[in-house]
Design an enzyme around this catalytic site. Structure first.
Site, PDB file in Angstrom:
ATOM      1  N   GLY A  10      14.992  31.645  77.723  1.00  0.00           N
ATOM      2  CA  GLY A  10      14.897  30.250  78.174  1.00  0.00           C
ATOM      3  C   GLY A  10      13.707  30.069  79.098  1.00  0.00           C
ATOM      4  N   LYS A  76      15.898  33.276  70.723  1.00  0.00           N
ATOM      5  CA  LYS A  76      16.530  33.835  69.533  1.00  0.00           C
ATOM      6  C   LYS A  76      15.420  34.492  68.714  1.00  0.00           C
ATOM      7  CE  LYS A  76      16.638  29.161  67.549  1.00  0.00           C
ATOM      8  NZ  LYS A  76      16.334  28.315  68.689  1.00  0.00           N
ATOM      9  N   THR A 139      14.724  34.021  85.563  1.00  0.00           N
ATOM     10  CA  THR A 139      15.911  33.233  85.222  1.00  0.00           C
ATOM     11  C   THR A 139      16.183  32.237  86.344  1.00  0.00           C
ATOM     12  OG1 THR A 139      18.321  33.224  85.166  1.00  0.00           O
ATOM     13  CG2 THR A 139      17.343  35.213  85.992  1.00  0.00           C
ATOM     14  N   ILE A 140      16.475  31.006  85.974  1.00  0.00           N
ATOM     15  CA  ILE A 140      16.805  30.049  87.038  1.00  0.00           C
ATOM     16  C   ILE A 140      18.153  30.396  87.653  1.00  0.00           C
ATOM     17  CG2 ILE A 140      15.454  28.135  86.084  1.00  0.00           C
ATOM     18  CD1 ILE A 140      18.189  26.810  85.400  1.00  0.00           C
ATOM     19  N   ASP A 141      18.974  31.170  86.920  1.00  0.00           N
ATOM     20  CA  ASP A 141      20.321  31.475  87.423  1.00  0.00           C
ATOM     21  C   ASP A 141      20.310  32.446  88.607  1.00  0.00           C
ATOM     22  OD1 ASP A 141      21.111  29.899  85.359  1.00  0.00           O
ATOM     23  OD2 ASP A 141      22.186  31.439  84.243  1.00  0.00           O
ATOM     24  N   MET A 183      23.653  24.310  86.026  1.00  0.00           N
ATOM     25  CA  MET A 183      23.555  25.561  85.272  1.00  0.00           C
ATOM     26  C   MET A 183      24.042  26.734  86.107  1.00  0.00           C
ATOM     27  SD  MET A 183      20.232  25.345  82.843  1.00  0.00           S
ATOM     28  CE  MET A 183      20.281  24.345  81.356  1.00  0.00           C
ATOM     29  N   ARG A 185      25.365  30.462  84.290  1.00  0.00           N
ATOM     30  CA  ARG A 185      26.197  30.997  83.204  1.00  0.00           C
ATOM     31  C   ARG A 185      27.244  31.974  83.733  1.00  0.00           C
ATOM     32  NH1 ARG A 185      26.130  31.835  77.771  1.00  0.00           N
ATOM     33  NH2 ARG A 185      24.791  30.030  77.634  1.00  0.00           N
ATOM     34  N   ARG A 286      15.598  22.981  84.570  1.00  0.00           N
ATOM     35  CA  ARG A 286      14.606  23.950  84.088  1.00  0.00           C
ATOM     36  C   ARG A 286      13.238  23.308  83.868  1.00  0.00           C
ATOM     37  NH1 ARG A 286      17.617  27.304  79.684  1.00  0.00           N
ATOM     38  NH2 ARG A 286      15.907  26.587  78.383  1.00  0.00           N
TER      39      ARG A 286
HETATM   40  O1  F6P Z   1      20.148  31.562  81.481  1.00  0.00           O
HETATM   41  C1  F6P Z   1      19.544  30.434  81.965  1.00  0.00           C
HETATM   42  C2  F6P Z   1      20.216  29.201  81.447  1.00  0.00           C
HETATM   43  O2  F6P Z   1      19.555  28.148  82.084  1.00  0.00           O
HETATM   44  C3  F6P Z   1      21.743  29.121  81.653  1.00  0.00           C
HETATM   45  O3  F6P Z   1      22.099  28.700  82.919  1.00  0.00           O
HETATM   46  C4  F6P Z   1      22.159  28.183  80.563  1.00  0.00           C
HETATM   47  O4  F6P Z   1      23.489  28.433  80.159  1.00  0.00           O
HETATM   48  C5  F6P Z   1      21.222  28.523  79.460  1.00  0.00           C
HETATM   49  O5  F6P Z   1      20.048  29.012  80.051  1.00  0.00           O
HETATM   50  C6  F6P Z   1      20.909  27.341  78.564  1.00  0.00           C
HETATM   51  O6  F6P Z   1      20.107  27.761  77.511  1.00  0.00           O
HETATM   52  P1  F6P Z   1      19.577  26.840  76.330  1.00  0.00           P
HETATM   53  O7  F6P Z   1      18.178  26.451  76.711  1.00  0.00           O
HETATM   54  O8  F6P Z   1      19.619  27.717  75.137  1.00  0.00           O
HETATM   55  O9  F6P Z   1      20.461  25.637  76.231  1.00  0.00           O
END
Ligand code: F6P
Length: 359
Positions: A10, A76, A139-141, A183, A185, A286
């Site tokens: 992401g 992916k 990662t933003i998480d 967000m 996860r 994001r």
């Molecule tokens: O892992 C970073 C994240 O921002 C998660 O917090 C969130 O579940 C996921 O990416 C969302 O990903 P996508 O861009 O595939 O919707």
């Protein structure tokens, strides 16, 4: 020397800052930098159908201020080997062979991989087939255990706190409750820090099991004390009665979370009688320009990754520990997720401010 750089997974505010840091540090050493498009997929380039470009400081000037990534990214594809916590897939032998050919054809001396735990797991696999890789955590998480903080996180916290400021005024005007889904996860860092900064009354995290009864009780106490508006922040990965709420299943990659905010909003409205609205901040967290902290962390990570290449410290990832850049082995880095400790000082501070975690 010729080095490659790619970002995978992401996107995250600060990716461009890392790229600018890499290009600056490599050019200063007289090296060339190739930026691969769309994550690891760029490694599957073919003559006549190249998916990369040579990056120069002139091309990258001021990139640190821009959101997204000039290289594009995917979460992916042919190299997505981590499909969930503790689960690993495999890369097709033909894909690995093609990667080796690209590396040889371009004369790559090293590859810098900017990504989260899934992408670093792929980087590790590529190092096992002889590719000299250096990782940069993203990662933003903020849930990578090896580093004190990842770039992108502070920008996301800014979005949450600014959104709460905005939602507070409209909630106050209408005497409403706002349930804001953010967000996060596996880890609730964005909810915790964004919630504290934005004066949330309730913060619900994946790490702290909660009951609706406890949340309702705290909201009723606030109403009884004369508070007009109620702000509830909930991580997308928070669980209600052990139910992880999924938007849908992905055929590849991790399952997509989303929807808990709406579910909680309905239940709280029914239980308290307070008019309630749900707001999903989603990908606004994001997008957009990185905050100053993330611009600086990004260029530091990029420049230090080049330093590790210069020292031939391969299969290592850059990390921030106690304010300093340090190398950590990628293997160690992908092992542990950094979760919110329910007894940590920050949670205690929030409790002192009256925040209810529903426990
Ligand atoms: O892992 C970073 C994240 O921002 C998660 O917090 C969130 O579940 C996921 O990416 C969302 O990903 P996508 O861009 O595939 O919707």
């Amino acid at each position: 020397m010729i080095i490659g750089v790619l970002n995978s997974g992401g996107d995250c505010p600060g990716l461009n800052a890392v790229i600018e840091g890499v290009v600056g540090a490599a050019t200063r050493r007289g090296w060339k930098v190739i930026g691969f498009y769309d994550g690891f997929e760029g490694l599957l380039s073919e003559e006549g159908n190249d998916k990369f470009e040579y990056l120069t400081p002139a091309k990258c000037r001021g990139l640190r201020a821009k959101g997204g990534t000039i290289l594009g990214t995917v979460n992916k594809g042919n190299f997505a080997i981590k499909v969930g916590v503790g689960q690993k897939g495999e890369i097709e032998p033909a894909v690995l062979e093609k990667t080796k050919q690209t590396v040889k054809r371009l004369g790559l001396d090293a590859l810098i991989v900017v990504g989260g735990d899934g992408s670093q797991s792929t980087a590790l696999l590529l190092s096992e087939i002889g590719l000299p890789v250096v990782g940069v955590p993203k990662t933003i998480d903020n849930d990578l255990g090896a580093t004190d903080v990842t770039f992108g996180f502070n920008s996301a916290v800014e979005v949450v706190s600014e959104s709460l400021d905005r939602l507070e005024t409209t909630a106050n005007a209408h005497q409403r409750m706002m349930v804001v889904e953010v967000m996060g996860r596996h880890a609730g860092w964005i909810a915790l820090q964004g919630g504290i900064a934005g004066s949330a009354d309730v913060i619900l995290l994946p790490e702290i099991p909660f009951t609706l009864e406890n949340v309702v009780k705290s909201i009723e106490e606030r109403k009884a004390a004369g508070q007009r508006e109620i702000l509830v922040v909930v991580s997308e990965g928070a669980r209600l009665a052990d139910e992880l709420i999924l938007l849908d299943e992905k055929t590849q990659g991790e399952v997509r979370l989303g929807g808990i905010g709406k579910v909680i909003a309905k239940k709280l409205e029914d239980a308290t009688g307070i008019e309630t609205r749900a707001c999903v901040l989603g990908h606004t967290q994001r997008g957009g320009s990185p905050c100053s902290y993330d611009r600086i962390l990004g260029v530091r990570f990029g420049s230090y990754a080049v330093q590790l290449v210069a020292e031939e410290k391969f299969s290592y990832m850059v990390a921030l520990r106690g304010g300093e850049m340090v190398p950590v082995s990628i293997e160690e880095a992908v092992e542990t997720l950094k979760l919110v400790d329910p007894d940590c000082q920050l949670v205690q501070t929030a409790r002192d401010l009256g925040v209810c975690f529903g426990d």
